[in-house]
Scaffold this motif. Structure first.
Motif, mmCIF file in Angstrom:
data_model
loop_
_atom_site.group_PDB
_atom_site.id
_atom_site.type_symbol
_atom_site.label_atom_id
_atom_site.label_comp_id
_atom_site.label_asym_id
_atom_site.label_seq_id
_atom_site.Cartn_x
_atom_site.Cartn_y
_atom_site.Cartn_z
ATOM 1 N N GLU A 51 46.407 29.124 56.282
ATOM 2 C CA GLU A 51 44.974 29.375 56.068
ATOM 3 C C GLU A 51 44.170 28.081 56.190
ATOM 4 O O GLU A 51 43.090 28.052 56.791
ATOM 5 C CB GLU A 51 44.748 29.998 54.692
ATOM 6 C CG GLU A 51 43.275 30.321 54.412
ATOM 7 C CD GLU A 51 43.047 30.891 53.041
ATOM 8 O OE1 GLU A 51 42.006 31.537 52.823
ATOM 9 O OE2 GLU A 51 43.911 30.693 52.148
ATOM 10 N N HIS A 52 44.729 27.005 55.619
ATOM 11 C CA HIS A 52 44.058 25.701 55.707
ATOM 12 C C HIS A 52 43.906 25.267 57.168
ATOM 13 O O HIS A 52 42.846 24.778 57.582
ATOM 14 C CB HIS A 52 44.857 24.653 54.931
ATOM 15 C CG HIS A 52 44.306 23.267 55.056
ATOM 16 N ND1 HIS A 52 43.151 22.847 54.416
ATOM 17 C CD2 HIS A 52 44.744 22.190 55.774
ATOM 18 C CE1 HIS A 52 42.913 21.586 54.718
ATOM 19 N NE2 HIS A 52 43.865 21.165 55.538
ATOM 20 N N LEU A 53 44.978 25.455 57.944
ATOM 21 C CA LEU A 53 44.942 25.098 59.366
ATOM 22 C C LEU A 53 43.874 25.896 60.111
ATOM 23 O O LEU A 53 43.063 25.332 60.861
ATOM 24 C CB LEU A 53 46.309 25.340 60.002
ATOM 25 C CG LEU A 53 46.368 25.224 61.535
ATOM 26 C CD1 LEU A 53 46.165 23.774 61.963
ATOM 27 C CD2 LEU A 53 47.676 25.764 62.080
ATOM 28 N N LEU A 54 43.870 27.215 59.916
ATOM 29 C CA LEU A 54 42.935 28.079 60.634
ATOM 30 C C LEU A 54 41.492 27.819 60.209
ATOM 31 O O LEU A 54 40.566 27.909 61.030
ATOM 32 C CB LEU A 54 43.310 29.543 60.411
ATOM 33 C CG LEU A 54 44.664 29.969 60.996
ATOM 34 C CD1 LEU A 54 45.019 31.379 60.559
ATOM 35 C CD2 LEU A 54 44.644 29.860 62.521
ATOM 36 N N GLN A 102 36.380 25.237 61.900
ATOM 37 C CA GLN A 102 35.281 24.305 61.664
ATOM 38 C C GLN A 102 35.168 23.240 62.754
ATOM 39 O O GLN A 102 34.066 22.816 63.111
ATOM 40 C CB GLN A 102 35.465 23.626 60.298
ATOM 41 C CG GLN A 102 35.346 24.567 59.120
ATOM 42 C CD GLN A 102 35.772 23.932 57.812
ATOM 43 O OE1 GLN A 102 36.398 22.850 57.801
ATOM 44 N NE2 GLN A 102 35.456 24.568 56.691
ATOM 45 N N GLU A 103 36.306 22.823 63.292
ATOM 46 C CA GLU A 103 36.315 21.695 64.237
ATOM 47 C C GLU A 103 36.056 22.106 65.679
ATOM 48 O O GLU A 103 35.592 21.285 66.485
ATOM 49 C CB GLU A 103 37.655 20.962 64.159
ATOM 50 C CG GLU A 103 37.863 20.181 62.883
ATOM 51 C CD GLU A 103 36.940 18.969 62.791
ATOM 52 O OE1 GLU A 103 36.463 18.498 63.834
ATOM 53 O OE2 GLU A 103 36.682 18.523 61.654
ATOM 54 N N ARG A 104 36.366 23.338 66.052
ATOM 55 C CA ARG A 104 36.239 23.745 67.446
ATOM 56 C C ARG A 104 34.868 23.471 68.042
ATOM 57 O O ARG A 104 34.770 22.965 69.175
ATOM 58 C CB ARG A 104 36.585 25.229 67.606
ATOM 59 C CG ARG A 104 36.527 25.717 69.065
ATOM 60 C CD ARG A 104 36.979 27.160 69.205
ATOM 61 N NE ARG A 104 36.952 27.589 70.598
ATOM 62 C CZ ARG A 104 35.908 28.181 71.168
ATOM 63 N NH1 ARG A 104 34.807 28.422 70.458
ATOM 64 N NH2 ARG A 104 35.954 28.540 72.436
ATOM 65 N N PRO A 105 33.751 23.761 67.328
ATOM 66 C CA PRO A 105 32.429 23.494 67.924
ATOM 67 C C PRO A 105 32.202 22.039 68.304
ATOM 68 O O PRO A 105 31.395 21.752 69.203
ATOM 69 C CB PRO A 105 31.458 23.925 66.811
ATOM 70 C CG PRO A 105 32.216 24.929 66.014
ATOM 71 C CD PRO A 105 33.623 24.443 66.024
#
Length: 278
Positions: free
Chosen positions: A264-267, A272-275
């Motif tokens: 869950e932490h990874l996803l 959050q980081e993809r944008p």
């Protein structure tokens, strides 16, 4: 200014079209006479030829060939040119190109416009292909600042966002965001079609939708381009693949051991980081 463009496919042809529309006198070179004629008929270039000697009248030349042909092309054209001509390229790998090219021609400036489509050839040429696209300039310490600025200005004129870095940093970065995704995507397709149960494969083909379309797109692209990425950026691509493999092992372990909080932490983090990469 007269600008030469060698290779009138998607990238070279689209660049030629934009520069022609901006009022430059563009001289194209292609291996095929048919392509030269098409480029003139469609007003993509002002002149075109299958012979390199037509480039003697140019001030700046863009080599828009596949990666494996850049240095070969450079060696062939320099005997036709006055010494003050600036030569640049569009290759997606710089470390194996820029140092050798600069030894051959002091006025060489490495560049990589990051734009394109899945289509190829002069039929794929389109206006404004480079609008808002990144273009990375990769000079060496001894590269003329004046020449760098001139190449930057041309790419800026066709709409690119300009960045400057070393060939090494460029190759490390594109290994992660361009070359690695091709290999991962290709392996996704390969793994699906080689599944041991053909009934599962057939059903997967019927059910595949936007998720599979997005993740498989680059893996289903031009095989020649993917192969050259691996050949000419071998070291950096291998480093990225091995680190990716290590991270994938962590995900596998979290699922096997039901460490759902870790997953869950990874996803959440990737959401959050993809944008920041787009």
């Amino acid at each position: 200014m007269k600008i030469g463009i060698i290779g009138l496919g998607l990238i070279g042809g689209s660049l030629a079209l934009d520069l022609t529309n901006l009022g430059y006198h563009v001289i194209g070179v292609s291996r095929q006479l048919k392509t030269c004629n098409q480029a003139i008929e469609r007003s993509i270039v002002s002149q075109a030829s299958t012979e390199f000697d037509i480039l003697a009248q140019t001030e700046v030349i863009f080599i828009c060939t596949p990666i494996g042909s850049i240095l070969i092309t450079l060696e062939r054209i320099i005997k036709h040119l006055p010494p003050d001509v600036i030569i640049t390229d569009v290759g997606s790998v710089k470390g194996s190109i820029v140092p050798q090219a600069t030894e051959l021609w002091a006025n060489f400036v490495g560049a990589h416009p990051m734009a394109g489509t899945a289509n190829q050839g002069i039929e794929a040429v389109e206006a404004n292909l480079f609008k808002n696209a990144p273009c990375v300039i990769t000079p060496l310490e001894n590269t003329s600042t004046k020449n760098v600025e001139r190449v930057k200005n041309i790419w800026h004129e066709v709409g690119c966002k300009i960045y400057e870095t070393t060939p090494e940093i460029h190759d490390r970065a594109v290994a992660w965001i361009s070359h690695l995704p091709v290999m991962i995507s290709a392996n996704l397709i390969n793994s699906c079609i080689n599944h041991e149960n053909q009934e599962v494969v057939n059903m997967a083909k019927k059910l595949a939708s936007s998720g599979f379309k997005d993740t498989s797109r680059v893996g289903g692209g031009n095989p020649e381009l993917g192969l050259m990425m691996a050949q000419y950026n071998k070291e950096q691509l291998l480093n990225s693949l091995k680190e990716y493999q290590q991270n994938l092992s962590l995900i596998i372990n979290d699922i096997e051991t039901e460490k759902w909080e870790n997953l869950e932490h990874l996803l959440t983090k990737t959401n959050q980081e993809r944008p920041n990469f787009l």
